[in-house]
Design an enzyme around this catalytic site. Structure first.
Site, PDB file in Angstrom:
ATOM      1  N   SER A 153      -1.471 -16.267  -3.699  1.00 25.09           N
ATOM      2  CA  SER A 153      -0.415 -15.566  -2.968  1.00 25.09           C
ATOM      3  C   SER A 153      -0.379 -16.138  -1.555  1.00 25.09           C
ATOM      4  O   SER A 153      -1.339 -16.790  -1.118  1.00 25.09           O
ATOM      5  CB  SER A 153      -0.775 -14.077  -2.934  1.00 25.09           C
ATOM      6  OG  SER A 153      -0.095 -13.416  -1.878  1.00 25.09           O
ATOM      7  N   TYR A 166      -6.374  -6.904  -1.891  1.00 23.99           N
ATOM      8  CA  TYR A 166      -5.512  -7.866  -2.590  1.00 23.99           C
ATOM      9  C   TYR A 166      -5.617  -9.234  -1.914  1.00 23.99           C
ATOM     10  O   TYR A 166      -5.837 -10.252  -2.579  1.00 23.99           O
ATOM     11  CB  TYR A 166      -4.068  -7.369  -2.583  1.00 23.99           C
ATOM     12  CG  TYR A 166      -3.089  -8.318  -3.231  1.00 23.99           C
ATOM     13  CD1 TYR A 166      -2.929  -8.359  -4.621  1.00 23.99           C
ATOM     14  CD2 TYR A 166      -2.312  -9.191  -2.467  1.00 23.99           C
ATOM     15  CE1 TYR A 166      -2.035  -9.233  -5.218  1.00 23.99           C
ATOM     16  CE2 TYR A 166      -1.412 -10.067  -3.053  1.00 23.99           C
ATOM     17  CZ  TYR A 166      -1.269 -10.091  -4.425  1.00 23.99           C
ATOM     18  OH  TYR A 166      -0.384 -10.964  -5.029  1.00 23.99           O
TER      19      TYR A 166
HETATM   20  P1  NDP Z   1       3.369  -7.412 -12.212  1.00 23.74           P
HETATM   21  O1  NDP Z   1       2.709  -6.219 -11.629  1.00 23.74           O
HETATM   22  O2  NDP Z   1       4.835  -7.375 -12.472  1.00 23.74           O
HETATM   23  O3  NDP Z   1       2.639  -7.863 -13.535  1.00 23.74           O
HETATM   24  C1  NDP Z   1       1.252  -7.951 -13.576  1.00 23.74           C
HETATM   25  C2  NDP Z   1       0.773  -7.979 -14.993  1.00 23.74           C
HETATM   26  O4  NDP Z   1      -0.661  -7.878 -14.989  1.00 23.74           O
HETATM   27  C3  NDP Z   1       1.308  -6.804 -15.802  1.00 23.74           C
HETATM   28  O5  NDP Z   1       1.644  -7.220 -17.088  1.00 23.74           O
HETATM   29  C4  NDP Z   1       0.118  -5.859 -15.796  1.00 23.74           C
HETATM   30  O6  NDP Z   1       0.072  -4.987 -16.880  1.00 23.74           O
HETATM   31  C5  NDP Z   1      -1.037  -6.839 -15.867  1.00 23.74           C
HETATM   32  N1  NDP Z   1      -2.266  -6.151 -15.491  1.00 23.74           N
HETATM   33  C6  NDP Z   1      -2.495  -5.407 -14.385  1.00 23.74           C
HETATM   34  N2  NDP Z   1      -3.701  -4.855 -14.433  1.00 23.74           N
HETATM   35  C7  NDP Z   1      -4.270  -5.250 -15.598  1.00 23.74           C
HETATM   36  C8  NDP Z   1      -5.508  -4.958 -16.243  1.00 23.74           C
HETATM   37  N3  NDP Z   1      -6.396  -4.115 -15.716  1.00 23.74           N
HETATM   38  N4  NDP Z   1      -5.754  -5.514 -17.442  1.00 23.74           N
HETATM   39  C9  NDP Z   1      -4.835  -6.329 -18.013  1.00 23.74           C
HETATM   40  N5  NDP Z   1      -3.634  -6.615 -17.471  1.00 23.74           N
HETATM   41  C10 NDP Z   1      -3.360  -6.073 -16.264  1.00 23.74           C
HETATM   42  O7  NDP Z   1       3.026  -8.599 -11.197  1.00 23.74           O
HETATM   43  P2  NDP Z   1       3.728 -10.024 -10.968  1.00 23.74           P
HETATM   44  O8  NDP Z   1       4.283 -10.524 -12.214  1.00 23.74           O
HETATM   45  O9  NDP Z   1       4.556  -9.916  -9.763  1.00 23.74           O
HETATM   46  O10 NDP Z   1       2.446 -10.875 -10.525  1.00 23.74           O
HETATM   47  C11 NDP Z   1       1.864 -11.884 -11.328  1.00 23.74           C
HETATM   48  C12 NDP Z   1       0.916 -12.675 -10.461  1.00 23.74           C
HETATM   49  O11 NDP Z   1       1.621 -13.292  -9.387  1.00 23.74           O
HETATM   50  C13 NDP Z   1      -0.172 -11.825  -9.798  1.00 23.74           C
HETATM   51  O12 NDP Z   1      -1.372 -12.550  -9.791  1.00 23.74           O
HETATM   52  C14 NDP Z   1       0.341 -11.631  -8.381  1.00 23.74           C
HETATM   53  O13 NDP Z   1      -0.697 -11.414  -7.483  1.00 23.74           O
HETATM   54  C15 NDP Z   1       1.017 -12.961  -8.152  1.00 23.74           C
HETATM   55  N6  NDP Z   1       2.033 -12.959  -7.097  1.00 23.74           N
HETATM   56  C16 NDP Z   1       3.224 -12.291  -7.267  1.00 23.74           C
HETATM   57  C17 NDP Z   1       4.186 -12.320  -6.286  1.00 23.74           C
HETATM   58  C18 NDP Z   1       5.496 -11.617  -6.422  1.00 23.74           C
HETATM   59  O14 NDP Z   1       6.299 -11.633  -5.467  1.00 23.74           O
HETATM   60  N7  NDP Z   1       5.805 -11.009  -7.563  1.00 23.74           N
HETATM   61  C19 NDP Z   1       3.969 -13.060  -5.021  1.00 23.74           C
HETATM   62  C20 NDP Z   1       2.669 -13.718  -4.935  1.00 23.74           C
HETATM   63  C21 NDP Z   1       1.749 -13.656  -5.956  1.00 23.74           C
HETATM   64  P3  NDP Z   1       1.024  -3.660 -16.904  1.00 23.74           P
HETATM   65  O15 NDP Z   1       2.377  -4.190 -17.206  1.00 23.74           O
HETATM   66  O16 NDP Z   1       0.418  -2.830 -17.962  1.00 23.74           O
HETATM   67  O17 NDP Z   1       0.932  -3.067 -15.524  1.00 23.74           O
END
Ligand code: NDP
Length: 252
Positions: A153, A166
Site C-alpha cells: 500500500s 495496517y
Molecule cells: P477488500 O476488503 O475489498 O477485500 C479483502 C478480501 O480479503 C476480502 O475478500 C476479505 O474477505 C478477505 N479477508 C479479510 N480478512 C480475511 C481473513 N481473516 N481470512 C481470509 N480472508 C480474509 O479489500 P481490497 O480488495 O481493497 O484489498 C485487497 C488488497 O489490496 C489488500 O491487501 C489491501 O491492503 C490492498 N490495497 C487496497 C487498496 C484499495 O484502495 N482498495 C489500496 C492499497 C492496498 P471478506 O469478503 O469475507 O471480508
C-alpha cells in the site's frame, strides 16, 4: 495504468492461489487469471462469496477453480501444512501465490489503538502470509517458473497518522517480500514481487475513505495489467521489485 496486456492463454496450465478471492481486488484477480487459462484456488473466509466467484468462473466456461475456505485470523502452522498436503495431492505444484487478503483495522492514533485489533491486523496481513508462504514453498519449487506476489500500500513505505497497524503491517509485508526475494534469488526460479494497487474501488477503500465518491477510483478490473504481468511468463527473472498498479507506464 501499468501498460501491459497478456496474450490469450498466457496462464494456461498454471495453478494460482489467490487469498481474499471472494471480493474486491482478489475476486477480480482470480477471474482475470482464469480468463487467461489458469486454474485458480480461491482462498477466503466467506464460503458464500467464494462460491459466487466459483460460479462466475464456471459460467464463463473457464478452467474449473477450487475453493479453499480459510480464516486467516485463526489459521495456525498446522492448518497451512494441511493446506500444502491437500494442494500437493490435488495439483502437484503451485505456479502462483497472490497474497491479497488484508484487513484495515482501526483508523485511530497509536495512543488509542486497541491491542487486540493490532494483533488481528498483524495476524491476517503479515503472520498468515508468512506461514502460508513457508508451507507452500516446496509446492512452488515444484513449478519451473513460480511467482509470489505480496500486496502492499502507499502506507507501506511512508507512515501516515492514524493508519496504525495496517501501515505497520504493510511495512512488514514489504520487508518480508524483499527478504524472501533475496534469499531465493540465486538458488531458485521462484520470483517474489510486490504490488501497490493504489486507490481502488472496493469495500476496504470505502471503509478507509467514507466521504469519497467511489466512482472517482478505478475498479479492481482496471488495475489487473500488473497482476497479469507478474503471474505470467513475461516477468520471468524479475524479482525483488515493487510495482505500482496505477503507474502511468509499465516496464515497456
Ligand atoms: P477488500 O476488503 O475489498 O477485500 C479483502 C478480501 O480479503 C476480502 O475478500 C476479505 O474477505 C478477505 N479477508 C479479510 N480478512 C480475511 C481473513 N481473516 N481470512 C481470509 N480472508 C480474509 O479489500 P481490497 O480488495 O481493497 O484489498 C485487497 C488488497 O489490496 C489488500 O491487501 C489491501 O491492503 C490492498 N490495497 C487496497 C487498496 C484499495 O484502495 N482498495 C489500496 C492499497 C492496498 P471478506 O469478503 O469475507 O471480508
Amino acid at each position: 495504468m501499468f501498460d501491459y496486456q497478456a496474450p490469450p492463454q498466457a496462464l494456461a496450465k498454471r495453478t494460482i492461489l489467490v487469498t481474499g478471492a471472494g471480493d474486491g481486488i482478489g475476486r477480480a484477480a482470480a477471474i482475470c487469471f482464469a480468463t487467461l487459462g489458469a486454474t485458480v484456488i480461491l482462498v477466503g473466509r466467506s464460503t458464500e462469496k467464494l462460491e459466487a466467484v466459483y460460479d462466475d468462473i464456471v459460467e464463463r466456461n473457464l478452467p474449473t477453480p477450487a475453493i479453499y475456505p480459510c480464516d486467516l485470523s485463526r489459521s495456525k502452522e498446522e492448518d497451512y501444512s494441511e493446506m500444502a498436503t491437500i494442494l500437493e495431492n490435488e495439483f502437484g505444484k503451485l505456479d502462483g501465490l497472490l497474497h491479497n487478503a488484508s484487513i484495515l483495522g482501526e483508523r485511530t492514533p497509536i495512543s488509542q489503538y486497541e491491542a487486540s485489533t493490532w494483533d488481528n491486523v498483524m495476524q491476517v496481513n503479515v503472520n498468515a502470509a508468512f506461514m502460508m508462504t513457508q508451507a507452500l514453498l516446496p509446492l512452488l519449487e515444484a513449478s519451473k517458473d513460480a511467482s509470489i506476489v505480496f500486496t502492499s500500500s502507499g502506507v507501506g513505505t511512508q507512515g501516515k497518522a492514524y493508519w496504525g497497524a495496517y501501515s505497520v503491517s504493510k511495512f512488514a509485508t514489504e520487508g518480508m517480500a524483499q527478504i524472501l526475494a533475496a534469499e531465493l534469488e540465486n538458488i531458485s526460479s521462484i520470483r517474489v514481487n510486490i504490488i501497490n494497487p493504489g486507490a481502488t474501488r472496493t469495500n476496504m477503500r470505502a471503509k478507509a475513505y467514507p466521504g469519497e465518491d467511489p466512482v472517482s477510483n478505478p475498479t479492481p478490473e482496471d488495475i489487473m495489467p500488473v497482476y497479469q504481468y507478474l503471474m505470467g511468463p513475461d516477468s520471468q527473472g524479475t524479482t525483488g521489485q515493487r510495482f505500482d498498479a496505477q503507474a502511468l507506464s509499465g516496464p515497456f
